[in-house]
Design a protein around this motif. Structure first.
Motif, PDB file in Angstrom:
ATOM      1  N   THR A  59      -8.990  14.001 -12.375  1.00 34.24           N
ATOM      2  CA  THR A  59      -9.526  14.388 -13.838  1.00 34.24           C
ATOM      3  C   THR A  59      -8.419  13.470 -14.565  1.00 34.24           C
ATOM      4  OG1 THR A  59      -7.925  16.000 -14.039  1.00 34.24           O
ATOM      5  CG2 THR A  59     -10.135  16.640 -13.412  1.00 34.24           C
ATOM      6  N   SER A  60      -8.665  13.276 -15.908  1.00 41.62           N
ATOM      7  CA  SER A  60      -7.733  12.567 -16.736  1.00 41.62           C
ATOM      8  C   SER A  60      -6.497  13.054 -16.867  1.00 41.62           C
ATOM      9  CB  SER A  60      -8.474  12.052 -18.048  1.00 41.62           C
ATOM     10  OG  SER A  60      -8.739  13.517 -18.564  1.00 41.62           O
ATOM     11  N   ASN A  61      -6.297  14.150 -16.406  1.00 40.70           N
ATOM     12  CA  ASN A  61      -5.041  14.877 -16.678  1.00 40.70           C
ATOM     13  C   ASN A  61      -4.279  15.151 -15.174  1.00 40.70           C
ATOM     14  OD1 ASN A  61      -6.512  16.935 -15.802  1.00 40.70           O
ATOM     15  ND2 ASN A  61      -5.961  18.396 -17.646  1.00 40.70           N
ATOM     16  N   SER A  62      -4.841  14.404 -14.186  1.00 40.27           N
ATOM     17  CA  SER A  62      -4.252  14.624 -12.904  1.00 40.27           C
ATOM     18  C   SER A  62      -2.905  14.054 -13.018  1.00 40.27           C
ATOM     19  CB  SER A  62      -5.217  14.134 -11.824  1.00 40.27           C
ATOM     20  OG  SER A  62      -6.478  14.810 -11.661  1.00 40.27           O
ATOM     21  N   ILE A  63      -2.043  14.458 -11.878  1.00 43.56           N
ATOM     22  CA  ILE A  63      -0.835  13.958 -11.591  1.00 43.56           C
ATOM     23  C   ILE A  63      -0.964  13.134 -10.321  1.00 43.56           C
ATOM     24  CG2 ILE A  63       1.700  14.381 -11.041  1.00 43.56           C
ATOM     25  CD1 ILE A  63       1.856  16.386 -13.014  1.00 43.56           C
ATOM     26  N   LEU A  64      -0.607  11.794 -10.152  1.00 40.91           N
ATOM     27  CA  LEU A  64      -0.648  11.165  -8.891  1.00 40.91           C
ATOM     28  C   LEU A  64       0.743  10.956  -8.389  1.00 40.91           C
ATOM     29  CD1 LEU A  64      -3.403  10.533 -10.804  1.00 40.91           C
ATOM     30  CD2 LEU A  64      -3.739   8.853  -9.009  1.00 40.91           C
ATOM     31  N   ILE A  65       0.976  11.140  -6.961  1.00 46.66           N
ATOM     32  CA  ILE A  65       2.357  10.999  -6.286  1.00 46.66           C
ATOM     33  C   ILE A  65       2.146   9.987  -5.468  1.00 46.66           C
ATOM     34  CG2 ILE A  65       4.058  12.030  -5.402  1.00 46.66           C
ATOM     35  CD1 ILE A  65       2.992  14.831  -6.564  1.00 46.66           C
ATOM     36  N   ALA A  66       2.780   8.806  -5.510  1.00 46.12           N
ATOM     37  CA  ALA A  66       2.815   7.823  -4.327  1.00 46.12           C
ATOM     38  C   ALA A  66       3.930   7.857  -3.306  1.00 46.12           C
ATOM     39  CB  ALA A  66       2.749   6.566  -5.093  1.00 46.12           C
ATOM     40  N   SER A  67       3.433   7.723  -2.162  1.00 42.71           N
ATOM     41  CA  SER A  67       4.499   7.963  -1.185  1.00 42.71           C
ATOM     42  C   SER A  67       4.449   6.989   0.110  1.00 42.71           C
ATOM     43  CB  SER A  67       4.612   9.507  -0.711  1.00 42.71           C
ATOM     44  OG  SER A  67       3.519   9.880  -0.466  1.00 42.71           O
ATOM     45  N   LYS A  68       5.459   6.889   0.771  1.00 40.13           N
ATOM     46  CA  LYS A  68       5.207   6.027   2.067  1.00 40.13           C
ATOM     47  C   LYS A  68       5.302   6.967   3.267  1.00 40.13           C
ATOM     48  CE  LYS A  68       5.240   1.516   1.599  1.00 40.13           C
ATOM     49  NZ  LYS A  68       4.209   0.544   1.990  1.00 40.13           N
ATOM     50  N   LEU A  69       4.282   7.551   3.489  1.00 36.34           N
ATOM     51  CA  LEU A  69       4.194   8.745   4.706  1.00 36.34           C
ATOM     52  C   LEU A  69       4.104   8.037   5.882  1.00 36.34           C
ATOM     53  CD1 LEU A  69       1.773  11.290   3.187  1.00 36.34           C
ATOM     54  CD2 LEU A  69       4.164  11.074   2.764  1.00 36.34           C
ATOM     55  N   ASP A  70       4.136   6.629   6.056  1.00 34.22           N
ATOM     56  CA  ASP A  70       4.041   5.886   7.419  1.00 34.22           C
ATOM     57  C   ASP A  70       5.533   5.594   7.786  1.00 34.22           C
ATOM     58  OD1 ASP A  70       4.218   4.292   5.297  1.00 34.22           O
ATOM     59  OD2 ASP A  70       2.590   3.063   6.176  1.00 34.22           O
ATOM     60  N   CYS A 106      14.075   9.988   1.429  1.00 34.51           N
ATOM     61  CA  CYS A 106      13.158  10.521   0.788  1.00 34.51           C
ATOM     62  C   CYS A 106      11.963   9.477   0.825  1.00 34.51           C
ATOM     63  CB  CYS A 106      13.442  10.656  -0.898  1.00 34.51           C
ATOM     64  SG  CYS A 106      12.253  11.187  -1.808  1.00 34.51           S
ATOM     65  N   ARG A 107      10.344  10.203   1.050  1.00 37.48           N
ATOM     66  CA  ARG A 107       9.247   9.304   1.250  1.00 37.48           C
ATOM     67  C   ARG A 107       8.709   9.206  -0.072  1.00 37.48           C
ATOM     68  NH1 ARG A 107       7.043  12.282   6.001  1.00 37.48           N
ATOM     69  NH2 ARG A 107       8.147  13.920   4.860  1.00 37.48           N
ATOM     70  N   LEU A 108       9.020  10.028  -0.899  1.00 38.16           N
ATOM     71  CA  LEU A 108       8.217   9.874  -2.381  1.00 38.16           C
ATOM     72  C   LEU A 108       8.808   8.757  -3.164  1.00 38.16           C
ATOM     73  CD1 LEU A 108       8.765  13.857  -2.404  1.00 38.16           C
ATOM     74  CD2 LEU A 108       6.484  12.720  -2.020  1.00 38.16           C
ATOM     75  N   ALA A 109       7.826   7.971  -3.568  1.00 40.48           N
ATOM     76  CA  ALA A 109       8.308   6.672  -4.317  1.00 40.48           C
ATOM     77  C   ALA A 109       8.431   6.737  -5.768  1.00 40.48           C
ATOM     78  CB  ALA A 109       7.411   5.688  -3.675  1.00 40.48           C
ATOM     79  N   PHE A 110       7.236   7.052  -6.267  1.00 45.07           N
ATOM     80  CA  PHE A 110       6.967   7.070  -7.882  1.00 45.07           C
ATOM     81  C   PHE A 110       5.595   7.839  -8.190  1.00 45.07           C
ATOM     82  CE2 PHE A 110       4.593   3.504  -6.141  1.00 45.07           C
ATOM     83  CZ  PHE A 110       3.284   3.457  -6.742  1.00 45.07           C
ATOM     84  N   TRP A 111       5.357   8.234  -9.381  1.00 39.91           N
ATOM     85  CA  TRP A 111       4.398   9.265  -9.916  1.00 39.91           C
ATOM     86  C   TRP A 111       4.043   8.976 -11.033  1.00 39.91           C
ATOM     87  CZ3 TRP A 111       4.884  12.654 -13.856  1.00 39.91           C
ATOM     88  CH2 TRP A 111       6.144  12.923 -14.151  1.00 39.91           C
ATOM     89  N   LYS A 166       0.737  -1.170   0.279  1.00 37.69           N
ATOM     90  CA  LYS A 166      -0.113   0.018  -0.079  1.00 37.69           C
ATOM     91  C   LYS A 166       0.857   1.118   0.094  1.00 37.69           C
ATOM     92  CE  LYS A 166      -3.868  -1.689   2.638  1.00 37.69           C
ATOM     93  NZ  LYS A 166      -4.622  -1.589   3.842  1.00 37.69           N
ATOM     94  N   PHE A 167       0.427   2.162  -0.725  1.00 39.33           N
ATOM     95  CA  PHE A 167       1.034   3.458  -0.840  1.00 39.33           C
ATOM     96  C   PHE A 167       0.078   4.533  -0.322  1.00 39.33           C
ATOM     97  CE2 PHE A 167       4.488   0.979  -2.611  1.00 39.33           C
ATOM     98  CZ  PHE A 167       5.444   1.802  -2.433  1.00 39.33           C
ATOM     99  N   HIS A 168       0.707   5.680  -0.125  1.00 36.58           N
ATOM    100  CA  HIS A 168      -0.056   6.906   0.278  1.00 36.58           C
ATOM    101  C   HIS A 168      -0.243   7.468  -1.226  1.00 36.58           C
ATOM    102  CE1 HIS A 168       0.597   6.365   4.236  1.00 36.58           C
ATOM    103  NE2 HIS A 168      -0.439   7.070   4.405  1.00 36.58           N
ATOM    104  N   VAL A 169      -1.374   7.957  -1.781  1.00 40.26           N
ATOM    105  CA  VAL A 169      -1.501   8.441  -3.061  1.00 40.26           C
ATOM    106  C   VAL A 169      -1.950   9.978  -3.124  1.00 40.26           C
ATOM    107  CG1 VAL A 169      -2.339   8.364  -5.522  1.00 40.26           C
ATOM    108  CG2 VAL A 169      -1.352   6.288  -4.551  1.00 40.26           C
ATOM    109  N   SER A 170      -1.393  11.081  -3.554  1.00 39.29           N
ATOM    110  CA  SER A 170      -1.816  12.571  -3.183  1.00 39.29           C
ATOM    111  C   SER A 170      -2.188  12.827  -4.733  1.00 39.29           C
ATOM    112  CB  SER A 170      -0.544  13.368  -3.118  1.00 39.29           C
ATOM    113  OG  SER A 170      -0.168  12.810  -1.524  1.00 39.29           O
ATOM    114  N   VAL A 171      -3.489  13.394  -4.919  1.00 38.28           N
ATOM    115  CA  VAL A 171      -3.916  14.018  -5.966  1.00 38.28           C
ATOM    116  C   VAL A 171      -4.619  15.361  -5.660  1.00 38.28           C
ATOM    117  CG1 VAL A 171      -5.667  13.780  -7.996  1.00 38.28           C
ATOM    118  CG2 VAL A 171      -4.794  11.712  -6.760  1.00 38.28           C
ATOM    119  N   GLY A 172      -3.986  16.384  -6.172  1.00 34.46           N
ATOM    120  CA  GLY A 172      -4.289  17.830  -5.760  1.00 34.46           C
ATOM    121  C   GLY A 172      -3.997  17.991  -4.231  1.00 34.46           C
ATOM    122  N   HIS A 173      -5.237  18.480  -3.411  1.00 32.50           N
ATOM    123  CA  HIS A 173      -4.937  18.523  -1.951  1.00 32.50           C
ATOM    124  C   HIS A 173      -5.233  17.088  -1.267  1.00 32.50           C
ATOM    125  CE1 HIS A 173      -4.341  22.582  -1.965  1.00 32.50           C
ATOM    126  NE2 HIS A 173      -5.139  23.133  -2.187  1.00 32.50           N
TER     127      HIS A 173
END
Ligand code: GTP
Length: 524
Positions: free
Chosen positions: A376-387, A395-400, A312-319
């Motif tokens: 939206t279809s043009n959103s950027i998704l950022i996956a991180s391990k915030l735990d 660095c906790r940011l893993a892929f996007w 599992k990863f945290h995924v950020s989209v917008g806020h």
């Protein structure tokens, strides 16, 4: 008067001086600026995004491209620096055009400095670097030597990212004011007019929401797409309702229209402000909940942990940040991913080779969200391990990645994913029970008793001694099968089998098993 708004984010490690810089650079504050909240003041750190602004005459290099723009309003977005607030930092970075990376002159590059570089680089923001607190050195010599070393280190660290070396470094003190004038000039000369696509549907990221008695509910935020006008009806997806835009303000100036890039406060007909602390407003019908998405997986090189399917990863989209269950796979071709004629290989764990994607193989990631999100279809998704431990120096940011596919269907698993040909390569092993002829053997232990052997008929097998044959038929009532060879078995193989050394002749069956379609089972 034509005034254009540009958004500049202040990002950096905790306590590097972002809020202090926002204060000295701005002439206009907003309801959410300079750590006004009492919690922020008690803890002495920025807890939320802060907004303040500076109005300037349009610099000459912009004026010659866009003569109609008389003034530029720079909105400074002061992001928190504390590691635990990385979600807010990612949200802040999504609404800016340019980023000022603030670094403490004595502490140099710190963990969140690196994370901020990663976020800014992947969102393709323009970069200015500000080394702050230069008043803290005990001597001019020490200051000159430290700053020279730090500049070299910064250039080296940043040049390996998308920023390359096309950025300026400024040395300032937010307290004594040294270097601030040069920084302001630097900001002005680095300003540019980003492409603003106003034809797309209206979308705004809301960062604060509150009610004013007798007037309505105010949502403040940044328009990230399209435009909105007074009297428009707009969607509030989080409460699944529509409201009318009663009035709008930009830093206390009433306006009739707000467009992509503008920071605006929108007064809507009343709704419960608590239902939307962070969220979105959009054109009616534009946003739908997304239950799963596929992105092309761009691995962040500073992330040092394993990236594994089924984790599992945290995924950020917008806020927004939510948990997602991931499945990795690779195949040929770029986007769009799902051509039913193509097959994709399941990846258990991304190793270094797979991270360095080649042109022939692209790594994709299926994200299945624990709670559905709006994107939206043009959103950027950022996956991180915030735990990961916030005190960790990693660095906790893993892929996007950008969204390649998504589904609004809550029951997508059976209905849609079963058509995807994502396979795992499997192997079964058996032994020779007896030699029927020099081109025919009976094999045992390749299958379990309950296996349906019929579906394997015709599949190729290989012996550990090198010969290739195929499964001709099932044999008897148990799990055995008959295997035939076009050519005679090697003499050495026959000798081993005659001597009863069956364990030295392994029968291997390699096959593909589809991840989302168990029924399909095997192909070759
Ligand atoms: N001497 C000196 N102190 C500074 C300077 N800039 C900021 N400070 C001090 O450093 C501390 C942190 O400053 P802030 O502006 O709150 O730092 P920040 O980066 O916004 O902090 P967070 O948002 O919580 O990460 C405060 O005590 C400031 O007074 C500077 O140029 N010189």
């Amino acid at each position: 008067m034509v005034v254009k708004n540009l958004n500049i984010g202040l990002l950096g490690h905790v306590d590097s001086g972002k809020t202090s810089l926002a204060k000295v650079l701005s002439s206009i504050s907003s309801t959410a600026s300079f750590d006004k909240s009492s919690q922020s003041q008690q803890r002495g750190i920025t807890l939320d995004l802060g907004f303040s602004a500076l109005l300037i005459d349009t610099p000459a290099h912009i004026k010659c491209q866009c003569p109609e723009i008389e003034q530029i309003q720079i909105t400074f977005v002061d992001c928190p620096g504390h590691a635990s607030l990385i979600r807010t930092i990612i949200g802040g970075a999504q609404i800016i055009d340019m980023m000022i990376l603030v670094i403490d002159a004595q502490k140099g590059i710190q963990t969140q400095t690196a994370e901020c570089i990663v976020i800014g680089a992947l969102l393709k923001r323009k970069l200015l670097v500000v080394v702050n607190k230069i008043d803290m050195f005990e001597s001019e010599e020490k200051k000159a030597a430290t700053l020279k070393k730090l500049d070299t280190k910064l250039r080296k660290a940043i040049s390996s990212t998308q920023f390359g070396d096309s950025f300026s470094i400024f040395h300032v003190s937010a307290v004594s004011g040294e270097g601030i004038q040069e920084l302001l000039e630097g900001i002005k000369s680095n300003l540019y007019m980003p492409t603003r696509n106003l034809d797309e549907p209206f979308l705004m990221y809301v960062d604060h929401c509150f009610s004013i008695k007798g007037q309505g509910t105010i949502c403040t935020g940044t328009v990230v797409q399209g435009s909105v006008s007074v009297n428009d009806n707009i969607d509030i997806p989080s409460i699944k309702e529509q409201r009318k835009v009663k009035s709008m303000q930009m830093f206390r100036r009433p306006v009739q229209k707000a467009s992509m890039g503008d920071r605006v406060g929108i007064c809507l007909t009343q709704f419960n402000a608590k239902s939307m602390e962070r969220g979105i407003l959009c054109q009616v019908g534009y946003m739908q909940l997304i239950y799963a998405a596929v992105i092309q997986c761009n691995v962040i090189e500073f992330y040092k942990y394993a990236i594994k399917s089924k984790s599992k990863f945290h995924v950020s989209v917008g806020h927004n940040t939510i948990m997602a269950h991931i499945t990795l796979f690779q195949g040929t071709g770029e986007s769009p991913v799902f051509n039913s004629a193509l097959e994709y290989e399941y990846i258990d764990e991304l190793d270094e080779d797979k991270c360095k994607q080649t042109t022939s193989q692209t790594v994709f990631c299926l994200l299945e969200f624990e709670t559905p999100i709006y994107a939206t279809s043009n959103s950027i998704l950022i996956a991180s391990k915030l735990d990961l431990d916030v005190h960790s120096t990693c660095c906790r940011l893993a892929f996007w990645g950008n969204m390649q596919w998504h589904t609004n269907n809550a029951n997508y698993t059976k209905e849609q994913l079963s058509t995807w040909k994502i396979y795992k390569t499997k192997e079964k092993q058996g032994t020779v029970q007896r030699v029927a002829s020099d081109q025919e053997i009976i094999v045992q232990n390749l299958f379990k008793k309950e296996s349906n052997r019929q579906i394997y008929l015709g599949k190729k097998i290989q012996l550990s001694t090198g010969e290739c044959g195929q499964i001709e038929s099932t044999f008897g009532q148990t799990s055995k099968v008959k295997i035939t060879f076009r050519e005679c078995l090697k003499e050495d193989t026959l000798r081993l089998l005659k001597e009863g050394r069956a364990n030295d002749v392994i029968v291997m069956l390699k096959y593909k098993k589809y991840v989302f379609n168990k029924n399909l089972g095997i192909i070759q």
